[in-house]
Write a protein that holds these residues in place. Structure first.
Motif, PDB file in Angstrom:
ATOM      1  N   ARG A  48       0.829  -1.210   0.000  1.00 35.87           N
ATOM      2  CA  ARG A  48       0.000   0.000   0.000  1.00 35.87           C
ATOM      3  C   ARG A  48       0.866   1.264   0.000  1.00 35.87           C
ATOM      4  NH1 ARG A  48      -5.438  -0.655   0.983  1.00 35.87           N
ATOM      5  NH2 ARG A  48      -6.091  -2.725   1.657  1.00 35.87           N
ATOM      6  N   LEU A  49       1.990   1.211   0.693  1.00 37.88           N
ATOM      7  CA  LEU A  49       2.896   2.359   0.694  1.00 37.88           C
ATOM      8  C   LEU A  49       3.449   2.604  -0.697  1.00 37.88           C
ATOM      9  CD1 LEU A  49       4.610   4.536   2.083  1.00 37.88           C
ATOM     10  CD2 LEU A  49       6.298   2.761   2.605  1.00 37.88           C
ATOM     11  N   VAL A  50       3.869   1.545  -1.372  1.00 37.29           N
ATOM     12  CA  VAL A  50       4.398   1.684  -2.732  1.00 37.29           C
ATOM     13  C   VAL A  50       3.331   2.254  -3.658  1.00 37.29           C
ATOM     14  CG1 VAL A  50       5.353   0.444  -4.712  1.00 37.29           C
ATOM     15  CG2 VAL A  50       6.029  -0.202  -2.391  1.00 37.29           C
ATOM     16  N   ALA A  51       2.102   1.757  -3.528  1.00 37.45           N
ATOM     17  CA  ALA A  51       1.013   2.239  -4.384  1.00 37.45           C
ATOM     18  C   ALA A  51       0.675   3.692  -4.094  1.00 37.45           C
ATOM     19  CB  ALA A  51      -0.224   1.365  -4.182  1.00 37.45           C
ATOM     20  N   SER A  52       0.857   4.105  -2.840  1.00 35.20           N
ATOM     21  CA  SER A  52       0.451   5.458  -2.442  1.00 35.20           C
ATOM     22  C   SER A  52       1.296   6.539  -3.096  1.00 35.20           C
ATOM     23  CB  SER A  52       0.542   5.606  -0.919  1.00 35.20           C
ATOM     24  OG  SER A  52       1.892   5.668  -0.476  1.00 35.20           O
ATOM     25  N   ARG A  53       2.545   6.243  -3.464  1.00 35.30           N
ATOM     26  CA  ARG A  53       3.429   7.289  -3.975  1.00 35.30           C
ATOM     27  C   ARG A  53       2.951   7.856  -5.308  1.00 35.30           C
ATOM     28  NH1 ARG A  53       3.507   8.338   0.453  1.00 35.30           N
ATOM     29  NH2 ARG A  53       5.401   8.748   1.545  1.00 35.30           N
ATOM     30  N   PRO A  54       2.756   7.060  -6.355  1.00 37.91           N
ATOM     31  CA  PRO A  54       2.215   7.637  -7.598  1.00 37.91           C
ATOM     32  C   PRO A  54       0.786   8.143  -7.430  1.00 37.91           C
ATOM     33  CG  PRO A  54       2.382   5.248  -7.765  1.00 37.91           C
ATOM     34  CD  PRO A  54       3.100   5.635  -6.526  1.00 37.91           C
ATOM     35  N   GLN A  55       0.021   7.526  -6.530  1.00 37.41           N
ATOM     36  CA  GLN A  55      -1.350   7.983  -6.307  1.00 37.41           C
ATOM     37  C   GLN A  55      -1.386   9.374  -5.694  1.00 37.41           C
ATOM     38  OE1 GLN A  55      -3.017   4.801  -3.953  1.00 37.41           O
ATOM     39  NE2 GLN A  55      -3.199   3.417  -5.704  1.00 37.41           N
ATOM     40  N   ALA A  56      -0.428   9.679  -4.809  1.00 34.15           N
ATOM     41  CA  ALA A  56      -0.351  11.025  -4.230  1.00 34.15           C
ATOM     42  C   ALA A  56      -0.035  12.052  -5.312  1.00 34.15           C
ATOM     43  CB  ALA A  56       0.695  11.066  -3.123  1.00 34.15           C
TER      44      ALA A  56
ATOM     45  N   ALA B 250      -0.023  20.323  -4.846  1.00 32.13           N
ATOM     46  CA  ALA B 250       1.171  21.015  -5.329  1.00 32.13           C
ATOM     47  C   ALA B 250       1.933  21.660  -4.176  1.00 32.13           C
ATOM     48  CB  ALA B 250       0.774  22.079  -6.354  1.00 32.13           C
ATOM     49  N   ARG B 251       1.209  22.286  -3.266  1.00 28.69           N
ATOM     50  CA  ARG B 251       1.884  22.943  -2.137  1.00 28.69           C
ATOM     51  C   ARG B 251       2.616  21.941  -1.266  1.00 28.69           C
ATOM     52  NH1 ARG B 251      -1.677  25.018   2.628  1.00 28.69           N
ATOM     53  NH2 ARG B 251      -1.422  22.799   3.070  1.00 28.69           N
ATOM     54  N   ASP B 252       1.958  20.841  -0.950  1.00 35.21           N
ATOM     55  CA  ASP B 252       2.570  19.855  -0.055  1.00 35.21           C
ATOM     56  C   ASP B 252       3.722  19.099  -0.727  1.00 35.21           C
ATOM     57  OD1 ASP B 252       0.651  20.667   1.715  1.00 35.21           O
ATOM     58  OD2 ASP B 252       0.111  18.634   2.334  1.00 35.21           O
ATOM     59  N   LEU B 253       3.491  18.610  -1.952  1.00 31.44           N
ATOM     60  CA  LEU B 253       4.511  17.811  -2.624  1.00 31.44           C
ATOM     61  C   LEU B 253       5.720  18.655  -3.025  1.00 31.44           C
ATOM     62  CD1 LEU B 253       2.242  15.529  -4.844  1.00 31.44           C
ATOM     63  CD2 LEU B 253       3.457  14.898  -2.749  1.00 31.44           C
ATOM     64  N   LEU B 254       5.452  19.829  -3.598  1.00 36.08           N
ATOM     65  CA  LEU B 254       6.568  20.683  -4.000  1.00 36.08           C
ATOM     66  C   LEU B 254       7.287  21.257  -2.785  1.00 36.08           C
ATOM     67  CD1 LEU B 254       5.015  22.567  -7.056  1.00 36.08           C
ATOM     68  CD2 LEU B 254       6.572  20.616  -7.058  1.00 36.08           C
ATOM     69  N   GLY B 255       6.529  21.501  -1.724  1.00 35.57           N
ATOM     70  CA  GLY B 255       7.153  21.974  -0.496  1.00 35.57           C
ATOM     71  C   GLY B 255       8.101  20.936   0.076  1.00 35.57           C
TER      72      GLY B 255
ATOM     73  N   LEU C 134      12.153  21.084   0.410  1.00 31.81           N
ATOM     74  CA  LEU C 134      12.823  20.839   1.690  1.00 31.81           C
ATOM     75  C   LEU C 134      13.954  19.827   1.531  1.00 31.81           C
ATOM     76  CD1 LEU C 134      12.874  21.256   4.795  1.00 31.81           C
ATOM     77  CD2 LEU C 134      11.236  19.368   4.963  1.00 31.81           C
ATOM     78  N   VAL C 135      13.677  18.747   0.798  1.00 31.69           N
ATOM     79  CA  VAL C 135      14.700  17.721   0.571  1.00 31.69           C
ATOM     80  C   VAL C 135      15.852  18.284  -0.247  1.00 31.69           C
ATOM     81  CG1 VAL C 135      15.193  15.525  -0.560  1.00 31.69           C
ATOM     82  CG2 VAL C 135      13.095  15.795   0.772  1.00 31.69           C
ATOM     83  N   ALA C 136      15.525  19.005  -1.335  1.00 35.81           N
ATOM     84  CA  ALA C 136      16.565  19.574  -2.189  1.00 35.81           C
ATOM     85  C   ALA C 136      17.421  20.569  -1.408  1.00 35.81           C
ATOM     86  CB  ALA C 136      15.938  20.255  -3.404  1.00 35.81           C
ATOM     87  N   GLY C 137      16.770  21.397  -0.583  1.00 37.09           N
ATOM     88  CA  GLY C 137      17.514  22.359   0.214  1.00 37.09           C
ATOM     89  C   GLY C 137      18.428  21.680   1.222  1.00 37.09           C
ATOM     90  N   GLY C 138      17.908  20.638   1.858  1.00 39.58           N
ATOM     91  CA  GLY C 138      18.717  19.909   2.833  1.00 39.58           C
ATOM     92  C   GLY C 138      19.930  19.259   2.191  1.00 39.58           C
ATOM     93  N   LEU C 139      19.725  18.664   1.004  1.00 40.86           N
ATOM     94  CA  LEU C 139      20.841  18.025   0.302  1.00 40.86           C
ATOM     95  C   LEU C 139      21.859  19.058  -0.174  1.00 40.86           C
ATOM     96  CD1 LEU C 139      18.909  15.359  -1.809  1.00 40.86           C
ATOM     97  CD2 LEU C 139      20.345  14.940   0.189  1.00 40.86           C
TER      98      LEU C 139
END
Length: 289
Positions: free
Chosen positions: A72-80, A96-101, A105-110
């Motif tokens: 279910r976790l694997v399926a949830s990623r493309p579904q989100a 868009a706000r949540d996913l891009l945010g 955050l990940v890109a900034g941290g890296l």
């Protein structure tokens, strides 16, 4: 024990999910959103927090979980991500706000980690993309989106006539679409099925050789039945020593953590050991210098 920890985690996540959905339900109602938009909002939070749907296969979920890990976790990623194309503008904006945010955050941290001297891979065709690497330990910050993005990038690059795979030493190679799909699915197999597949191939993750005997099956079963946090802690200490043990704590908050030597690094270490042991004379192999 493990069951108690699982129950506490599920209750905590369920409480967070319910709180978010309740607050946004009130906001959507005040904004005059349709029932379809409200349903889309609820579904988005379910998918974004790992509660995917299997459609007509929902009843077979327990059976599929015996074949694949956290199906279910694997399926949830493309579904989100699919909620970026929802009929409701309010749902699209929320997704868009949540996913891009989160992506920012990940890109900034890296990026900050790279400035600080960490080894960061920027090409999604490489297995280390989206991971913070400290020594031999990789911390995956992509919340399960990384393998899907890597698979899609490899396939699309090959379809466009490019080389879909980047190795640890920086070479670019072709990878057949069926091989990319096989690699992706193998990383999602449940422990018991994964053992059977690896033993049949004679090779485990990272190229580690396996023999088709009872001792190997028993050892692999014991290792894979151990909770992930314990596995990660043991691997991290074994490969990088006790000072690196805190890196394994990421598993406790949902960060994927793995410790292993890249294949090319492992080969270099073996050659170095043979040179130091006197088994290889570097003068006989100029390419080693």
């Amino acid at each position: 024990g493990v069951k108690q920890s699982e129950r506490a985690f599920r209750l905590g996540l369920g409480g967070l999910r319910y709180s978010l959905q309740k607050d946004y339900y009130k906001a959507f109602r005040r904004g005059g959103q349709s029932d379809e938009a409200i349903e889309g909002m609820i579904n988005f939070f379910n998918r974004a927090t790992g509660r995917g749907t299997l459609g007509s296969w929902n009843k077979e979920g327990p059976v599929l979980n015996q074949i694949f890990y956290a199906v279910r976790l694997v399926a949830s990623r493309p579904q989100a991500v699919a909620h970026l194309f929802h009929k409701s503008n309010a749902v699209r904006m929320l997704a868009a706000r949540d996913l891009l945010g989160y992506a920012g955050l990940v890109a900034g941290g890296l990026y900050v980690a790279k400035l600080a001297g960490a080894d960061i891979e920027t090409d999604p065709r490489n297995a280390n993309w989206g991971k913070l690497r400290v020594g031999d330990t990789r911390i995956d910050l992509t919340a399960g989106f990384g393998p899907i993005i890597r698979f899609a990038t490899r396939v699309s690059t090959e379809a466009a006539g490019g080389k879909g795979m980047k190795t640890d030493i920086g070479d670019f190679r072709d990878i057949e679409i069926k091989d990319a799909l096989t690699q992706f699915l193998e990383t999602k197999l449940a422990p018991a099925v994964g053992i059977a597949v690896d033993v049949a191939k004679g090779e485990a993750f990272g190229g580690r050789k396996l023999r088709a005997d009872w001792y190997t099956v028993r050892t692999e079963a014991l290792n894979r039945a151990t909770p992930l946090f314990v596995q990660t802690m043991v691997e991290t200490i074994r490969e990088s020593g006790w000072p690196s043990a805190p890196l394994a704590l990421g598993e406790m908050v949902g960060l994927g953590t793995m410790t292993y030597k890249a294949s090319n690094e492992a080969i270099f270490d073996m050659i170095g050991d043979d040179i130091q042991g006197g088994f290889i004379d570097p003068d006989d192999y100029p390419e080693l210098k």
